[in-house]
Design a protein around this motif. Structure first.
Motif, PDB file in Angstrom:
ATOM      1  N   GLY A 102       0.792  -1.224   0.000  1.00 24.74           N
ATOM      2  CA  GLY A 102       0.000   0.000   0.000  1.00 24.74           C
ATOM      3  C   GLY A 102       0.817   1.264   0.000  1.00 24.74           C
ATOM      4  N   THR A 103       2.153   1.155   0.049  1.00 22.23           N
ATOM      5  CA  THR A 103       2.981   2.354  -0.052  1.00 22.23           C
ATOM      6  C   THR A 103       3.100   2.763  -1.517  1.00 22.23           C
ATOM      7  OG1 THR A 103       5.035   1.083  -0.179  1.00 22.23           O
ATOM      8  CG2 THR A 103       4.271   1.760   2.027  1.00 22.23           C
ATOM      9  N   LEU A 104       3.688   3.932  -1.740  1.00 22.51           N
ATOM     10  CA  LEU A 104       3.736   4.512  -3.084  1.00 22.51           C
ATOM     11  C   LEU A 104       5.176   4.620  -3.566  1.00 22.51           C
ATOM     12  CD1 LEU A 104       1.328   7.517  -2.360  1.00 22.51           C
ATOM     13  CD2 LEU A 104       0.700   5.189  -3.045  1.00 22.51           C
ATOM     14  N   ASP A 105       5.401   4.239  -4.798  1.00 23.50           N
ATOM     15  CA  ASP A 105       6.660   4.518  -5.468  1.00 23.50           C
ATOM     16  C   ASP A 105       6.414   5.705  -6.391  1.00 23.50           C
ATOM     17  OD1 ASP A 105       7.647   2.291  -4.188  1.00 23.50           O
ATOM     18  OD2 ASP A 105       7.403   0.963  -5.916  1.00 23.50           O
ATOM     19  N   VAL A 106       7.087   6.813  -6.119  1.00 20.80           N
ATOM     20  CA  VAL A 106       6.818   8.071  -6.809  1.00 20.80           C
ATOM     21  C   VAL A 106       8.028   8.449  -7.645  1.00 20.80           C
ATOM     22  CG1 VAL A 106       6.187  10.497  -6.528  1.00 20.80           C
ATOM     23  CG2 VAL A 106       5.348   8.797  -4.891  1.00 20.80           C
ATOM     24  N   THR A 107       7.799   8.675  -8.937  1.00 17.90           N
ATOM     25  CA  THR A 107       8.866   9.025  -9.866  1.00 17.90           C
ATOM     26  C   THR A 107       8.657  10.438 -10.371  1.00 17.90           C
ATOM     27  OG1 THR A 107       9.019   6.723 -10.589  1.00 17.90           O
ATOM     28  CG2 THR A 107      10.081   8.367 -11.978  1.00 17.90           C
ATOM     29  N   GLY A 108       9.698  11.266 -10.270  1.00 13.70           N
ATOM     30  CA  GLY A 108       9.617  12.638 -10.730  1.00 13.70           C
ATOM     31  C   GLY A 108      10.040  12.786 -12.169  1.00 13.70           C
ATOM     32  N   SER A 109       9.882  14.011 -12.694  1.00 17.63           N
ATOM     33  CA  SER A 109      10.187  14.263 -14.099  1.00 17.63           C
ATOM     34  C   SER A 109      11.670  14.121 -14.404  1.00 17.63           C
ATOM     35  CB  SER A 109       9.706  15.660 -14.496  1.00 17.63           C
ATOM     36  OG  SER A 109      10.309  16.647 -13.672  1.00 17.63           O
ATOM     37  N   ASP A 110      12.535  14.260 -13.369  1.00 18.05           N
ATOM     38  CA  ASP A 110      13.966  14.118 -13.598  1.00 18.05           C
ATOM     39  C   ASP A 110      14.441  12.690 -13.373  1.00 18.05           C
ATOM     40  OD1 ASP A 110      13.753  13.884 -10.881  1.00 18.05           O
ATOM     41  OD2 ASP A 110      15.183  15.472 -10.379  1.00 18.05           O
ATOM     42  N   GLY A 111      13.497  11.764 -13.184  1.00 18.22           N
ATOM     43  CA  GLY A 111      13.847  10.371 -12.978  1.00 18.22           C
ATOM     44  C   GLY A 111      14.045   9.977 -11.530  1.00 18.22           C
ATOM     45  N   THR A 112      13.974  10.934 -10.612  1.00 16.02           N
ATOM     46  CA  THR A 112      14.108  10.626  -9.189  1.00 16.02           C
ATOM     47  C   THR A 112      12.967   9.706  -8.755  1.00 16.02           C
ATOM     48  OG1 THR A 112      15.127  12.751  -8.745  1.00 16.02           O
ATOM     49  CG2 THR A 112      14.166  11.607  -6.871  1.00 16.02           C
ATOM     50  N   LEU A 153      11.189   7.875  -5.388  1.00 11.62           N
ATOM     51  CA  LEU A 153      11.029   7.710  -3.950  1.00 11.62           C
ATOM     52  C   LEU A 153      10.224   6.435  -3.731  1.00 11.62           C
ATOM     53  CD1 LEU A 153       9.987  11.374  -3.011  1.00 11.62           C
ATOM     54  CD2 LEU A 153      12.289  10.389  -2.962  1.00 11.62           C
ATOM     55  N   TYR A 154      10.845   5.434  -3.155  1.00 15.72           N
ATOM     56  CA  TYR A 154      10.187   4.150  -2.926  1.00 15.72           C
ATOM     57  C   TYR A 154       9.588   4.093  -1.522  1.00 15.72           C
ATOM     58  CZ  TYR A 154      12.685   2.463  -7.081  1.00 15.72           C
ATOM     59  OH  TYR A 154      13.165   2.289  -8.362  1.00 15.72           O
ATOM     60  N   GLY A 155       8.405   3.505  -1.426  1.00 13.24           N
ATOM     61  CA  GLY A 155       7.812   3.261  -0.114  1.00 13.24           C
ATOM     62  C   GLY A 155       7.207   4.471   0.554  1.00 13.24           C
ATOM     63  N   VAL A 156       6.848   5.491  -0.217  1.00  9.95           N
ATOM     64  CA  VAL A 156       6.252   6.707   0.363  1.00  9.95           C
ATOM     65  C   VAL A 156       4.912   6.358   1.019  1.00  9.95           C
ATOM     66  CG1 VAL A 156       5.227   8.945  -0.182  1.00  9.95           C
ATOM     67  CG2 VAL A 156       7.374   8.237  -1.277  1.00  9.95           C
ATOM     68  N   GLY A 157       4.717   6.860   2.217  1.00  2.47           N
ATOM     69  CA  GLY A 157       3.447   6.641   2.897  1.00  2.47           C
ATOM     70  C   GLY A 157       3.437   5.429   3.808  1.00  2.47           C
ATOM     71  N   ARG A 158       4.608   4.905   4.125  1.00  3.72           N
ATOM     72  CA  ARG A 158       4.649   3.848   5.133  1.00  3.72           C
ATOM     73  C   ARG A 158       4.197   4.458   6.464  1.00  3.72           C
ATOM     74  NH1 ARG A 158       8.510   1.209   8.706  1.00  3.72           N
ATOM     75  NH2 ARG A 158      10.015   2.891   8.367  1.00  3.72           N
ATOM     76  N   LEU A 159       3.180   3.864   7.077  1.00  4.90           N
ATOM     77  CA  LEU A 159       2.646   4.371   8.333  1.00  4.90           C
ATOM     78  C   LEU A 159       3.253   3.597   9.495  1.00  4.90           C
ATOM     79  CD1 LEU A 159      -1.134   4.819   7.440  1.00  4.90           C
ATOM     80  CD2 LEU A 159       0.705   6.513   7.314  1.00  4.90           C
ATOM     81  N   VAL A 160       3.759   4.322  10.475  1.00 12.72           N
ATOM     82  CA  VAL A 160       4.368   3.695  11.654  1.00 12.72           C
ATOM     83  C   VAL A 160       3.651   4.220  12.887  1.00 12.72           C
ATOM     84  CG1 VAL A 160       6.480   3.329  12.971  1.00 12.72           C
ATOM     85  CG2 VAL A 160       6.598   3.522  10.475  1.00 12.72           C
ATOM     86  N   ASP A 161       3.011   3.307  13.617  1.00 14.24           N
ATOM     87  CA  ASP A 161       2.259   3.668  14.802  1.00 14.24           C
ATOM     88  C   ASP A 161       2.961   3.099  16.037  1.00 14.24           C
ATOM     89  OD1 ASP A 161      -0.418   4.752  15.882  1.00 14.24           O
ATOM     90  OD2 ASP A 161      -0.251   2.776  16.810  1.00 14.24           O
ATOM     91  N   GLY A 162       3.235   3.964  17.019  1.00 15.25           N
ATOM     92  CA  GLY A 162       3.878   3.532  18.254  1.00 15.25           C
ATOM     93  C   GLY A 162       3.182   4.116  19.457  1.00 15.25           C
ATOM     94  N   GLY A 163       3.491   3.609  20.620  1.00 12.18           N
ATOM     95  CA  GLY A 163       2.887   4.103  21.848  1.00 12.18           C
ATOM     96  C   GLY A 163       3.431   5.456  22.252  1.00 12.18           C
ATOM     97  N   ASP A 164       2.668   6.163  23.076  1.00  6.55           N
ATOM     98  CA  ASP A 164       3.098   7.460  23.594  1.00  6.55           C
ATOM     99  C   ASP A 164       2.593   7.582  25.033  1.00  6.55           C
ATOM    100  OD1 ASP A 164       3.715  10.087  24.192  1.00  6.55           O
ATOM    101  OD2 ASP A 164       3.010  10.904  22.297  1.00  6.55           O
ATOM    102  N   ARG A 165       3.502   7.483  25.990  1.00  5.62           N
ATOM    103  CA  ARG A 165       3.125   7.608  27.391  1.00  5.62           C
ATOM    104  C   ARG A 165       3.434   9.010  27.929  1.00  5.62           C
ATOM    105  NH1 ARG A 165       6.149   5.365  32.246  1.00  5.62           N
ATOM    106  NH2 ARG A 165       5.151   7.283  32.932  1.00  5.62           N
TER     107      ARG A 165
END
Length: 912
Positions: free
Chosen positions: A555-565, A567-579
């Motif tokens: 479900g993550t996104l591989d995003v390619t720009g006009s210059d060929g750049t 970005l793999y795995g955009v939008g990986r969600l990481v949920d952790g605790g917060d005390r």
């Protein structure tokens, strides 16, 4: 005898915090009653009113009869008021809001005799890079503050320098704004205690007298303070009672050895409580919406309205600025306090919206009612997509948008509305009740075009713009009454609407200008050839010729720009605790990070050619809460469905991303990750007239762990990734600089906790705030991702302009002139040309000497030695003014002005 100490009586007044505003105001009135009585009784007494006029305004609203008493003490120099309207959180509002805060505070103080010319910032959770320039361009030469000062400052003062080179001498309140209270604990021992304190801090003061800030939160000084100090002075100590302004003007040297450039976010000498950046997301979003709405309202009112709505705009600004208080928008107050902040911001946005919409009624009156007006709030030409409600095309035909010059463009239909709005059966005796739904000609939000009345049946035909001529409700009532009498029994009443559709229309709009269009059917299937490659979608991909997106199996996104750049795995969600609490994040001792979904589905939503969308749905098993001892995430999990809407538009070099979920978990932090192609050692974020670069760590040494979480307002950039933001956000570079993490939600349950693993002492009382858990709330965020491997980073990605386009949607209004009339020609407004130039204000101003004009504020958002800016519009005179609106110089300018701005320079103009 040289003074050994200068005592500054004061209080620090949080307008709202662990109690709501009105409760604190009740205390405020009693405290200022005491201050006035003390000052009038003892001529040696001085008082500094916390640098904010809100305290005085709130007091005089309850004690209007004391206005002359306050003004008399201000005139005598014994009561220091202003210069701010309110003591704000500098990172959670826009730079323009900071300017208006100073301007409104200064003006309010002037009415009472004059403002204290000190940039007093005693309790803010860090300080923005451009604050020295803001103060300097208002004619203020001194600042005084506590938190965020780096360890390199060894004395009690330093020169604080902004990115443009402006600087102010800054008094460092290194022991806080209440350091004098310890000396006053035993009135009979003040002399001895002062000597002890002076000896302990001697290296800080050099040859200057000790500054003893004699005050604390929400309390007036003891009325006997001045007499205590007179007695101590008679026992060998040289003590003076002064305002803060008097201390800085009369008792210290101007020259200092330390220089600090840029923002102040060090933890080395005081806690900066960085968790406030991410708690209570809704307040940050409401602040951004209110600021954006009033900005657009001012621009529309200045450029297109004959009516000066300044009283309404001033009211909206006042409510926004009240809400920027450092215990308000930060979300560190009780639930009832935060509810009031949210309501105040909503009211500000509503007031501004009314002005904005009213300003467009004049231009809309020149557009036919079967057409639409488009207003561009930004001072450069742009292409935009607008979504409008139109008559659906007949089967076999398509829709096109026609511009005033006759050119056409294709339209994308995204939805179609039902045509049967109601179909009811009732007895004839109830027909009169049906007619009560009609208000003149309106029924169900539409207009009655015509109706059919036959025995046993009444059919209403609705349209947005009627074409059948006049409608008379009284005649309809008479006809229905007669028909019901003639045909008793069951009747059928139907309400039908002409077929409607929601259409996306591409529009080219001039700088700060107006355009119009009309949508109608066409025999041609394509319309005009689009100027950009179309946006397209497949089952798992989006593309528009500039950027491409592929949805991966997780479900993550591989995003390619006009210059060929890529970005793999955009939008990986990481949920952790917060005390932790509202001030500081803290993971539980045994945290559980959830980053893998249990289920992923991908659904195409739109397939272009103007906009293409995919909906990615991921289900996560997030723990419902922490364990009872708060050291472990609980075993019970709740399945949480997170929808991510991914969008590309024709001509845009970025991917729009929106996330949405119903929060069912407590005590957790959720972050959106953007993995980088290569690890980086720094990031840059835009906000408050600057782009600030930061490393992977933060300076520590005091009572909280220096987490390298940082604020971003307009965008954040790291390596090949730039993320455009909708509101002030928190981010961090994680994984040794390999990923950018943006906080989507931080849910906590206490204002402060007494025992915090990353902070030595409580930041406030341990007061429960269940509302800060956001349980049962739909959590929504939106941003855009720009992939670019340019060597110049955010500049190569054109982030300044793209961020403005992303946030600054065009405004749309239906025309009100007779249908079928000719569309008016496009009209340009104020145009500003210049690379990386931010225009933060375009507004109507009036003064008695010069009459009306348009104030424009420009900032060179780069370190280039010189940025050429060209301003074009309907003006013949241009004046340079300071940030308080005072004229510095003026010249003739026949519709065009060229300026050379220095690096990071804020420049204000009034055009007439």
């Amino acid at each position: 005898m040289t003074d050994s100490a200068v005592f500054v009586p004061h209080f620090h007044w949080d307008r709202e915090w662990y109690e709501p505003f009105q409760v604190f105001r009740h205390r405020l009135v009693a405290a200022l009653d005491t201050v006035l009585e003390t000052a009038e009784t003892d001529p040696d007494f001085r008082f500094t009113v916390d640098g904010q006029m809100a305290a005085i305004e709130d007091y005089l609203e309850m004690r209007p009869e004391n206005r002359d008493r306050v003004a008399a003490l201000v005139a005598e120099g014994r009561l220091a008021v202003g210069p701010w309207l309110i003591l704000l959180d500098e990172f959670l509002c826009s730079g323009e809001t900071i300017v208006r805060n100073l301007r409104m505070g200064w003006a309010a103080a002037a009415e009472l005799g004059g403002a204290m010319p000190i940039g007093y910032l005693p309790d803010m959770f860090g300080h923005i890079a451009q604050m020295p320039q803001i103060l300097a361009r208002a004619g203020i030469e001194h600042a005084a503050l506590w938190r965020g000062v780096p360890g390199s400052v060894a004395g009690h003062a330093f020169d604080w320098r902004a990115p443009d080179g402006s600087q102010v001498r800054t008094e460092f309140l290194f022991d806080g704004y209440d350091n004098g209270l310890d000396v006053l604990l035993i009135p009979e021992q003040i002399g001895r205690a002062l000597g002890d304190y002076a000896e302990m801090t001697a290296e800080r003061w050099g040859g200057d007298p000790v500054l003893a800030m004699a005050g604390t939160d929400h309390n007036a000084p003891d009325p006997h303070l001045a007499s205590w100090l007179r007695r101590a002075s008679g026992e060998g100590q040289a003590i003076t009672v002064a305002t803060l302004d008097e201390y800085l003007r009369k008792h210290v040297r101007d020259e200092v050895s330390a220089v600090v450039t840029g923002e102040l976010r060090s933890h080395v000498r005081g806690n900066i409580l960085p968790g406030v950046l991410s708690v209570r997301l809704g307040l940050k979003q409401r602040m951004a919406l209110a600021e954006r709405t009033i900005d657009h309202a001012e621009r529309m009112n200045a450029l297109w309205s004959w009516r000066d709505d300044s009283p309404f705009l001033d009211l909206a600004w006042h409510k926004i600025i009240e809400s920027t208080a450092h215990d308000s928008v930060v979300g560190s107050g009780t639930d009832e306090t935060c509810d009031q902040v949210a309501a105040r911001l909503a009211e500000a946005a509503q007031t501004a919206r009314a002005v904005r919409d009213a300003a467009l009624t004049g231009p809309a009156a020149r557009v036919p009612s079967d057409g639409h007006l488009v207003a561009n709030p930004l001072p450069f030409d742009r292409s935009a997509l607008v979504e409008v409600d139109v008559v659906a095309p007949p089967e076999g035909s398509t829709l096109v948008a026609t511009a005033p010059d006759g050119s056409t463009a294709p339209v994308q239909l995204v939805s179609q509305a039902p045509t049967v709005l109601s179909d009811e059966r009732m007895d004839a005796s109830r027909l009169e009740r049906v007619l009560r739904r009609i208000h003149r000609r309106e029924l169900f939000g539409r207009q009655i075009d015509h109706y059919e009345l036959t025995p046993g049946a009444l059919v209403f035909h609705l349209a947005e713009v009627p074409t059948s001529g006049p409608f008379d409700l009284l005649i309809l009532r008479r006809e229905v009454a007669a028909a019901a009498a003639d045909h008793p029994g069951e009747w059928r009443v139907s309400t039908l609407e002409e077929a409607r559709a929601t259409a996306l229309v591409p529009v080219r709009v001039p700088a700060s200008g107006l355009a119009s269009f009309r949508v109608g059917p066409s025999d041609r299937a394509d319309g005009a050839v689009p100027s950009h490659a179309p946006a397209t979608a497949t089952d798992r991909t989006l593309s528009n010729g500039l950027v491409e997106v592929t949805v991966a199996a997780d479900g993550t996104l591989d995003v390619t720009g006009s210059d060929g750049t890529v970005l793999y795995g955009v939008g990986r969600l990481v949920d952790g605790g917060d005390r932790g609490d509202s001030y500081n994040y803290a993971p539980p001792a045994h945290d559980l990070l959830v980053s893998e979904p249990t289920e992923v589905t991908v659904e195409p939503v739109e397939n272009g050619p103007l906009r293409a969308r995919l909906r990615v749905t991921r289900v996560y098993a997030w723990p419902a809460a922490l364990s009872a001892d708060r050291d472990v995430r609980g075993e019970r999990t709740v399945p949480t469905l997170v929808e991510t809407l991914v969008e590309v538009r024709a001509g845009e070099p970025f991917v729009r991303v929106s996330t949405s979920f119903l929060n069912q978990s407590a005590d957790h932090r959720l972050r959106f990750h953007v993995p980088l192609p290569e690890p980086v050692t720094s990031s840059a974020s835009a906000g408050q007239f600057a782009v600030t670069e930061r490393g992977l760590t933060a300076e520590g040494g005091w009572g909280e762990f220096p987490l390298p979480t940082f604020p971003a307002d307009a965008f954040v950039s790291a390596g090949a990734a730039t993320v455009l933001l909708d509101h002030s956000s928190e981010y961090e570079l994680v994984g040794d600089g390999s990923e950018l993490a943006i906080t989507l939600l931080r849910a906590i349950g206490s204002i402060s906790v007494n025992i915090h693993p990353l902070r030595d002492e409580p930041a406030a009382s341990e007061i429960p705030v269940p509302g800060a858990q956001d349980l049962g709330m739909r959590i929504e965020n939106r941003f855009a991702v720009v992939p670019s491997a340019s060597a110049t980073g955010w500049r190569g990605a054109h982030a300044v302009a793209l961020a403005e386009e992303f946030r600054g949607d065009v405004l749309v209004a239906r025309g009100t002139a007779p249908a079928g009339a000719q569309l008016p020609p496009d009209t340009a407004g104020l145009r500003v040309d210049g690379k990386d130039v931010l225009v933060s204000a375009v507004r109507r101003v009036t003064d008695d000497e010069h009459g009306s004009g348009t104030e424009v504020r420009l900032t060179a958002m780069s370190d280039d030695a010189s940025t050429t800016v060209r301003v074009t519009g309907p003006f013949t005179e241009a004046a340079t003014v300071d940030l308080l609106g005072r004229t510095i110089s003026s010249s003739r300018a026949e519709g065009q002005l060229e300026l050379a701005l220095g690096p990071w320079e804020i420049h204000s103009l009034v055009l007439r």
